[in-house]
Design an enzyme around this catalytic site. Structure first.
Site, PDB file in Angstrom:
ATOM      1  N   ASP A  87       0.848  -1.192   0.000  1.00 44.80           N
ATOM      2  CA  ASP A  87       0.000   0.000   0.000  1.00 44.80           C
ATOM      3  C   ASP A  87       0.886   1.245   0.000  1.00 44.80           C
ATOM      4  OD1 ASP A  87      -2.279   1.924   0.904  1.00 44.80           O
ATOM      5  OD2 ASP A  87      -3.313   0.030   0.567  1.00 44.80           O
ATOM      6  N   LYS A 163      -3.619  -0.842  -7.097  1.00 44.05           N
ATOM      7  CA  LYS A 163      -4.681  -0.145  -6.368  1.00 44.05           C
ATOM      8  C   LYS A 163      -4.449   1.341  -6.582  1.00 44.05           C
ATOM      9  CE  LYS A 163      -6.070   0.969  -1.578  1.00 44.05           C
ATOM     10  NZ  LYS A 163      -5.884   0.626  -0.150  1.00 44.05           N
ATOM     11  N   ASP A 165      -5.546   4.969  -5.658  1.00 45.69           N
ATOM     12  CA  ASP A 165      -6.282   5.796  -4.696  1.00 45.69           C
ATOM     13  C   ASP A 165      -6.648   7.143  -5.318  1.00 45.69           C
ATOM     14  OD1 ASP A 165      -7.432   6.437  -2.263  1.00 45.69           O
ATOM     15  OD2 ASP A 165      -5.706   5.795  -1.078  1.00 45.69           O
ATOM     16  N   SER A 197     -10.376   3.449  -6.692  1.00 45.87           N
ATOM     17  CA  SER A 197     -10.941   4.010  -5.457  1.00 45.87           C
ATOM     18  C   SER A 197     -11.933   5.136  -5.719  1.00 45.87           C
ATOM     19  CB  SER A 197      -9.814   4.548  -4.564  1.00 45.87           C
ATOM     20  OG  SER A 197      -8.965   3.514  -4.142  1.00 45.87           O
ATOM     21  N   ARG A 222     -13.466   0.469  -4.593  1.00 45.37           N
ATOM     22  CA  ARG A 222     -13.821   0.795  -3.207  1.00 45.37           C
ATOM     23  C   ARG A 222     -15.041   1.704  -3.215  1.00 45.37           C
ATOM     24  NH1 ARG A 222     -10.342   1.500   0.639  1.00 45.37           N
ATOM     25  NH2 ARG A 222     -12.183   2.386   1.606  1.00 45.37           N
ATOM     26  N   ASP A 226     -12.755   3.940   4.234  1.00 45.17           N
ATOM     27  CA  ASP A 226     -11.726   2.990   4.672  1.00 45.17           C
ATOM     28  C   ASP A 226     -12.198   2.266   5.927  1.00 45.17           C
ATOM     29  OD1 ASP A 226     -10.084   3.994   2.739  1.00 45.17           O
ATOM     30  OD2 ASP A 226      -8.547   4.741   4.109  1.00 45.17           O
TER      31      ASP A 226
END
Ligand code: NAG
Ligand code: NAG
Ligand code: NAG
Ligand code: NAG
Length: 426
Positions: A87, A163, A165, A197, A222, A226
């Protein structure tokens, strides 16, 4: 009444057109045909970067190599967990002089290709984090203005999962920017799972989310806040997904999933029973199973939850239908998900009783199968996936009119598999 009927038909038509449209335009990278499974550093290790003070916890090559070794040696890989995902906080604060992303030189002394090779040498896959913005959430360089070269950098490192964000970006640009980066990923020729995201940011801003676009460009996304390391965060996410399910559920399927965020099982915030509840609901939701705990210190009973083969099989069901909270009653939430095998047109099911109660003893609750949505007249074979106390009611075969009985521990869960049967067994 008439109005209601025509409205219903219109809605059904739109949904059907949606399904047809979806089947010809969904992201076609051949990946994530079942929800991705793996381990991601964020929830447990966040942005710990001080390796002098916290040598075993800092975001570093060593942490991820350790994770890889435990994945392989402690049964996680055999259970189906596959991706090891870094991450935030892996980057140098600056790009190279020729504009490329570079890993922190002190914490990743051999660079990302080396780490990626290590992951692959153990039969696992390698994931990484970036941000569609000027900076990542923790302030490292984002991809804005460098999308093409960053996609190429990831491919050259052997990245299998990105991923992306959404901090420090313009929320109005996301619907063009995320697909654009997806195209650059595709152009590299390397199959890369793409986790977006953007809906979480738009949801937070109260915007209407274009889910068809997500289906077309992302393997998972997502939807909401979170997760934090607490039971209240877990229940908040479960309630939000239940509230939105009529809209969100239809967009989940092989290759494209709603993502309620990481599993927090094995960390500080959930009890044993609450951990069972998260695993059950994530299986029902067809959620990505991304663990985020410390492999070195997790207790065996939590590890057993994460490696529960029956539950993982539900999560990974090939039909990929996202389940729902069917109803709630007396502070018990009843969740159900249709799965294979389908017999005479009747799906099998996974059924979770999730207790929101705190009144001491396990609470005895029953609902008929019919009420939960199971109508096969030939009945179902029932199995308790956590094998906990259904004590006096050791059921094997049940019919739609009969009650499914559970004693659910406070804030815990009882999780059943109901296998559809072909003919009444005597
Ligand atoms: C790129 O997209 C095309 C068209 O959807 C698809 O056929 C192909 O498999 C994709 N390639 C990769 C590497 O994702
Ligand atoms: C990083 O980049 C910024 C802005 O381009 C520059 O001012 C700074 O000196 C650079 N820092 C290092 C350590 O290279
Ligand atoms: C990103 O940085 C550029 C250059 O400083 C700036 O013009 C732009 O507005 C920034 N974008 C966002 C979304 O903050
Ligand atoms: C199921 O619940 C109903 C209503 O609470 C109760 O009357 C009945 O006895 C229960 N059945 C079983 C098998 O526990």
């Amino acid at each position: 009444m008439e109005k209601f009927t025509s409205l219903t038909i219109l809605v059904l038509l739109i949904v059907n057109i949606g399904i047809l449209w979806k089947s010809c335009t969904a992201l076609n990278n051949g990946l994530a045909l079942t929800p991705p499974m793996g381990w991601m550093s964020w929830q447990r290790f966040r942005c710990i970067i001080d390796c002098d003070q916290f040598p075993d916890e800092c975001i570093s090559e060593k942490l991820f190599k350790t994770a890889v070794d435990y994945m392989v040696n402690d049964g996680y890989k055999d259970a189906g967990y596959e991706y090891v995902i870094i991450d935030d906080c892996w980057l140098e604060k600056n790009r190279t002089t020729d504009g490329k992303l570079q890993a922190d030189k002190k914490r990743f002394p051999n660079g990302m290709k080396h780490l990626s090779d290590y992951v692959h040498s153990k039969g696992l896959k390698f994931g990484i984090y970036e941000d569609y913005g000027n900076k990542t959430c923790e302030g490292y360089p984002g991809i804005l203005g460098h999308m093409k070269e960053d996609a190429e950098t990831f491919a050259s490192w052997g990245v299998d999962y990105v991923k992306l964000d959404g901090c420090y970006s313009d929320i109005w640009d996301m619907e063009t920017g995320y697909p654009e980066f997806g195209k650059y990923l595709n152009n590299t020729g390397r199959p890369i799972v793409y986790s977006c995201s953007w809906p979480a940011y738009q949801e937070y801003a109260g915007m209407k989310i274009n889910f068809q676009l997500l289906v077309n460009y992302c393997n998972l996304w997502r939807n909401y806040n979170d997760i934090q390391d607490s039971y209240s965060s877990l229940t908040d996410i479960m309630d939000y997904f239940a509230m939105k399910q009529d809209y969100w559920q239809q967009y989940a399927g092989p290759g494209h999933w709603n993502d309620p965020d990481m599993l927090i099982i094995g960390n500080f915030g959930l009890s044993y029973e609450q951990s069972k509840a998260q695993m059950a609901v994530w299986a029902i939701l067809a959620a990505p199973l991304l663990m985020s705990m410390d492999f070195r210190t997790i207790q065996p009973e939590y590890k057993a939850i994460l490696q529960n083969k029956n539950i993982i099989a539900v999560n990974q069901d090939k039909l990929g239908i996202q389940g729902r909270r069917v109803f709630k009653d007396k502070d018990i939430d009843i969740w159900a998900r249709p799965t294979e095998p389908i017999v005479n047109g009747y799906h099998s099911f996974a059924i979770a009783f999730i207790s929101r109660r705190s009144d001491g003893a396990p609470y005895k609750y029953n609902a008929t199968l019919k009420h939960i949505g199971l109508f096969n007249p030939a009945g179902y074979q029932i199995k308790d996936m956590y094998l906990n106390d259904v004590d006096e009611f050791k059921m094997t075969i049940l019919y739609p009119e009969l009650p499914l009985v559970a004693r659910i521990p406070p804030t815990g869960c009882v999780f059943f598999r109901a296998k559809s049967l072909a003919h009444t067994e005597l």
